[in-house]
Design a protein around this motif. Structure first.
Motif, PDB file in Angstrom:
ATOM      1  N   THR A 155      21.140 -57.650  30.635  1.00 55.56           N
ATOM      2  CA  THR A 155      22.033 -57.639  31.794  1.00 55.56           C
ATOM      3  C   THR A 155      23.010 -58.795  31.732  1.00 55.56           C
ATOM      4  O   THR A 155      24.199 -58.642  32.031  1.00 55.56           O
ATOM      5  CB  THR A 155      21.212 -57.712  33.093  1.00 55.56           C
ATOM      6  N   LEU A 156      22.519 -59.954  31.342  1.00 61.19           N
ATOM      7  CA  LEU A 156      23.379 -61.138  31.279  1.00 61.19           C
ATOM      8  C   LEU A 156      24.489 -60.955  30.246  1.00 61.19           C
ATOM      9  O   LEU A 156      25.666 -61.286  30.507  1.00 61.19           O
ATOM     10  CB  LEU A 156      22.530 -62.364  30.944  1.00 61.19           C
ATOM     11  N   LYS A 157      24.138 -60.412  29.099  1.00 62.46           N
ATOM     12  CA  LYS A 157      25.154 -60.159  28.073  1.00 62.46           C
ATOM     13  C   LYS A 157      26.198 -59.167  28.582  1.00 62.46           C
ATOM     14  O   LYS A 157      27.400 -59.313  28.335  1.00 62.46           O
ATOM     15  CB  LYS A 157      24.494 -59.641  26.795  1.00 62.46           C
ATOM     16  N   TYR A 158      25.719 -58.147  29.292  1.00 66.71           N
ATOM     17  CA  TYR A 158      26.639 -57.158  29.858  1.00 66.71           C
ATOM     18  C   TYR A 158      27.605 -57.815  30.836  1.00 66.71           C
ATOM     19  O   TYR A 158      28.820 -57.538  30.802  1.00 66.71           O
ATOM     20  CB  TYR A 158      25.865 -56.049  30.558  1.00 66.71           C
ATOM     21  N   VAL A 191      23.403 -68.698  33.525  1.00 67.63           N
ATOM     22  CA  VAL A 191      23.209 -67.407  34.206  1.00 67.63           C
ATOM     23  C   VAL A 191      24.178 -67.280  35.370  1.00 67.63           C
ATOM     24  O   VAL A 191      24.835 -66.247  35.545  1.00 67.63           O
ATOM     25  CB  VAL A 191      21.754 -67.268  34.694  1.00 67.63           C
ATOM     26  N   GLN A 192      24.286 -68.324  36.168  1.00 69.41           N
ATOM     27  CA  GLN A 192      25.198 -68.291  37.313  1.00 69.41           C
ATOM     28  C   GLN A 192      26.649 -68.111  36.865  1.00 69.41           C
ATOM     29  O   GLN A 192      27.450 -67.483  37.560  1.00 69.41           O
ATOM     30  CB  GLN A 192      25.060 -69.567  38.136  1.00 69.41           C
ATOM     31  N   GLY A 193      26.967 -68.626  35.673  1.00 73.76           N
ATOM     32  CA  GLY A 193      28.333 -68.530  35.167  1.00 73.76           C
ATOM     33  C   GLY A 193      28.763 -67.122  34.813  1.00 73.76           C
ATOM     34  O   GLY A 193      29.962 -66.868  34.610  1.00 73.76           O
ATOM     35  N   SER A 194      27.818 -66.189  34.748  1.00 75.14           N
ATOM     36  CA  SER A 194      28.165 -64.803  34.419  1.00 75.14           C
ATOM     37  C   SER A 194      28.756 -64.052  35.603  1.00 75.14           C
ATOM     38  O   SER A 194      29.315 -62.970  35.449  1.00 75.14           O
ATOM     39  CB  SER A 194      26.915 -64.056  33.923  1.00 75.14           C
ATOM     40  N   SER A 199      30.039 -58.249  43.563  1.00 78.09           N
ATOM     41  CA  SER A 199      29.346 -57.042  43.094  1.00 78.09           C
ATOM     42  C   SER A 199      28.436 -57.323  41.896  1.00 78.09           C
ATOM     43  O   SER A 199      27.482 -56.571  41.653  1.00 78.09           O
ATOM     44  CB  SER A 199      30.358 -55.956  42.736  1.00 78.09           C
ATOM     45  N   ASP A 200      28.712 -58.402  41.150  1.00 71.35           N
ATOM     46  CA  ASP A 200      27.861 -58.743  40.008  1.00 71.35           C
ATOM     47  C   ASP A 200      26.423 -59.025  40.430  1.00 71.35           C
ATOM     48  O   ASP A 200      25.482 -58.840  39.643  1.00 71.35           O
ATOM     49  CB  ASP A 200      28.415 -59.969  39.273  1.00 71.35           C
ATOM     50  N   LEU A 201      26.247 -59.472  41.664  1.00 69.91           N
ATOM     51  CA  LEU A 201      24.906 -59.824  42.119  1.00 69.91           C
ATOM     52  C   LEU A 201      24.016 -58.584  42.295  1.00 69.91           C
ATOM     53  O   LEU A 201      22.794 -58.706  42.361  1.00 69.91           O
ATOM     54  CB  LEU A 201      24.975 -60.620  43.416  1.00 69.91           C
ATOM     55  N   GLY A 202      24.630 -57.415  42.372  1.00 74.63           N
ATOM     56  CA  GLY A 202      23.828 -56.194  42.394  1.00 74.63           C
ATOM     57  C   GLY A 202      23.021 -56.042  41.121  1.00 74.63           C
ATOM     58  O   GLY A 202      21.880 -55.536  41.143  1.00 74.63           O
ATOM     59  N   TYR A 203      23.578 -56.492  39.995  1.00 74.26           N
ATOM     60  CA  TYR A 203      22.860 -56.444  38.724  1.00 74.26           C
ATOM     61  C   TYR A 203      21.676 -57.421  38.728  1.00 74.26           C
ATOM     62  O   TYR A 203      20.644 -57.174  38.096  1.00 74.26           O
ATOM     63  CB  TYR A 203      23.803 -56.769  37.567  1.00 74.26           C
ATOM     64  N   PHE A 204      21.832 -58.546  39.435  1.00 74.05           N
ATOM     65  CA  PHE A 204      20.725 -59.497  39.568  1.00 74.05           C
ATOM     66  C   PHE A 204      19.554 -58.836  40.283  1.00 74.05           C
ATOM     67  O   PHE A 204      18.395 -58.976  39.873  1.00 74.05           O
ATOM     68  CB  PHE A 204      21.179 -60.737  40.355  1.00 74.05           C
ATOM     69  N   ILE A 205      19.854 -58.128  41.358  1.00 74.78           N
ATOM     70  CA  ILE A 205      18.791 -57.452  42.118  1.00 74.78           C
ATOM     71  C   ILE A 205      18.133 -56.371  41.263  1.00 74.78           C
ATOM     72  O   ILE A 205      16.898 -56.190  41.285  1.00 74.78           O
ATOM     73  CB  ILE A 205      19.356 -56.846  43.413  1.00 74.78           C
ATOM     74  N   ASP A 206      18.931 -55.648  40.487  1.00 72.07           N
ATOM     75  CA  ASP A 206      18.365 -54.615  39.604  1.00 72.07           C
ATOM     76  C   ASP A 206      17.392 -55.225  38.597  1.00 72.07           C
ATOM     77  O   ASP A 206      16.337 -54.645  38.301  1.00 72.07           O
ATOM     78  CB  ASP A 206      19.486 -53.876  38.868  1.00 72.07           C
TER      79      ASP A 206
END
Length: 468
Positions: A155-158, A191-194, A199-206
């Motif tokens: 996810t982070l790479k994405y 990680v925070q720098g990504s 909307s990016d935080l939705g990927y964090f929840i996933d």
């Protein structure tokens, strides 16, 4: 006895109904190759643990070496579990023979048969893999982990690619190959720098939900640290809306419950913490349940944040604090007496003050135990065997078991419980008691109901593993 083992082995392989292990539709490994690799992994883990035990505890280089050992051991454990979970295609014939045929024709002894068997914890010395599988399958809660540290590498790479931030594969891997506490902090910022838009935080929840599913965690309270994101120009309310929307979608889909504690953060000072609190007070979503005090403990003593906690309590928010991880028991006293924190994160230095331990027991203030994290940071705990969790449990302190930063430390909640079994002499019965304590340490509005549901699930898993 062996006949019973074979009967269960047959049942296991018939369940898979698919002699090779399937990696994908086009990739397969011979049965013997996988078993040989598992044996090599077991040997390597034993060897690494042996060398790790010889590292002196009082040298400047010790923490870095300990971290190196722990990371490699965790990688090997991950690989071992992944191999054992591969589906089997066309199981070998000897698995379906009786015990005499097995022993005479295949040269397999009872010990080797046991090593292949999954699902029996009633024997005097169950295999460690059985214990790990059991711990993974039982329902659990977790209440001390950081959202940013649950983001998996894929996810982070994405996100880095999506947001057009150039990072080479080498740079990426080097970030995770840290050797000290400062290196860990840099991974957190990485990680925070990504994140470049809410909307990016939705990927964090996933990612968090994926982690929960893989460990059968049914309820989570995770820390979200907004300060750096706000400094980078993101709107707090928009970030919360994205996360809450995704949390509700996940809960509606598969019943996983995620609640967030906003880290007001001591790293940026009391005024920034107060500003974060005011932002939280403006949020009325049930998914945002309170605040936590994280960040560099020595840079921001808890007493400096007493007013922030007072206002939070008066507004009906729940309050927790990291304390006693990098500072002494006096810091925990400040957190529980001045800030009146309802839970203490880490609390490894509390063991130095028996009166503090007694106070926390009498006032039912749980400690959020994070064994692997404490070994990695290395201030008060240099190896698992020396962690105070055994003492705290024996003293009757309320406890809950957590990972803190699972993706960064390459651990998960299943392994955290297993380490209690492996290194600190916790029995399965005691571990199940800790699972129960974990439920009653949460801020869930109906703990009794949650525990009843989980207990029903645990009983089913116990039956599967022959535990009565």
């Amino acid at each position: 006895m062996l006949t019973g083992f074979l009967r269960k082995m047959k049942k296991i392989f018939l369940k898979r109904t698919q002699s090779v292990f399937r990696l994908s539709e086009n990739m397969q490994l011979a049965f013997s190759e996988v078993l040989n690799r598992i044996q090599l992994i077991d040997r390597d883990i034993a060897e690494l643990n042996r060398h790790k035990s010889r590292v002196p505890a009082d040298r400047n280089f010790s923490p870095s070496i300990q971290i190196t050992f722990d990371k490699q051991i965790n990688r090997l454990i991950n690989e071992r579990i992944a191999l054992l979970e591969l589906p089997v295609v066309n199981p070998p014939v000897w698995l379906f023979q009786d015990s005499s045929s097995l022993l005479s024709n295949q040269g397999t002894n009872e010990k080797e048969a046991k090593s292949l068997l999954a699902g029996d914890l009633s024997v005097p010395q169950p295999t460690e893999q059985d214990v790990i599988n059991f711990l993974r399958e039982i329902p659990k809660t977790e209440i001390h982990l950081h959202l940013e540290a649950c983001v998996n590498k894929q996810t982070l790479k994405y996100l880095y690619q999506k947001n057009n931030i150039p990072v080479t594969d080498k740079d990426f891997e080097d970030k995770y190959n840290f050797k000290d506490l400062n290196g860990f902090i840099q991974v957190f910022f990485f990680v925070q720098g990504s994140v470049k838009e809410p909307s990016d935080l939705g990927y964090f929840i996933d990612s968090l939900a994926e982690y929960m599913r893989s460990n059968n965690i049914v309820y989570v309270e995770a820390f979200f640290a907004p300060s750096k994101f706000i400094q980078n120009g993101l709107d707090f309310d928009e970030m919360v809306e994205v996360m809450v929307t995704r949390i509700r979608q996940i809960e509606a889909k598969d019943g996983l419950v995620i609640r967030l504690l906003v880290d007001v953060s001591r790293s940026f000072g009391p005024q920034n913490a107060m500003n974060n609190l005011k932002r939280v007070m403006g949020i009325k979503h049930k998914e945002i349940i309170g605040i936590g005090l994280g960040g560099a403990e020595l840079m921001g003593p808890a007493k400096d944040y007493a007013e922030v906690f007072k206002i939070a309590r008066e507004s009906g928010l729940r309050t927790v604090a990291h304390s006693g991880e990098d500072d002494g028991p006096w810091a925990i006293w400040d957190a529980v007496s001045l800030c009146k924190a309802e839970r203490i994160g880490h609390g490894t230095s509390a063991i130095q003050d028996p009166e503090l331990v007694r106070y926390m027991k009498e006032n039912k203030i749980p400690i959020e135990i994070c064994v692997t994290s404490n070994v990695f940071t290395g201030k008060y705990v240099r190896k698992e065997q020396n962690h105070p969790v055994r003492y705290y449990y024996d003293q009757g302190l309320p406890l809950c078991i957590n990972t803190d930063d699972p993706e960064i430390f390459d651990v998960n909640l299943t392994y955290e419980y297993f380490k209690l079994y492996r290194f600190l002499d916790f029995s399965i019965k005691e571990i199940l008691d800790l699972v129960r304590q974990g439920v009653f340490s949460t801020f869930h509005p109906n703990k009794e109901k949650l525990w009843k549901e989980m207990e029903d699930g645990i009983e089913k898993v116990k039956a599967k593993y022959n535990l009565t």
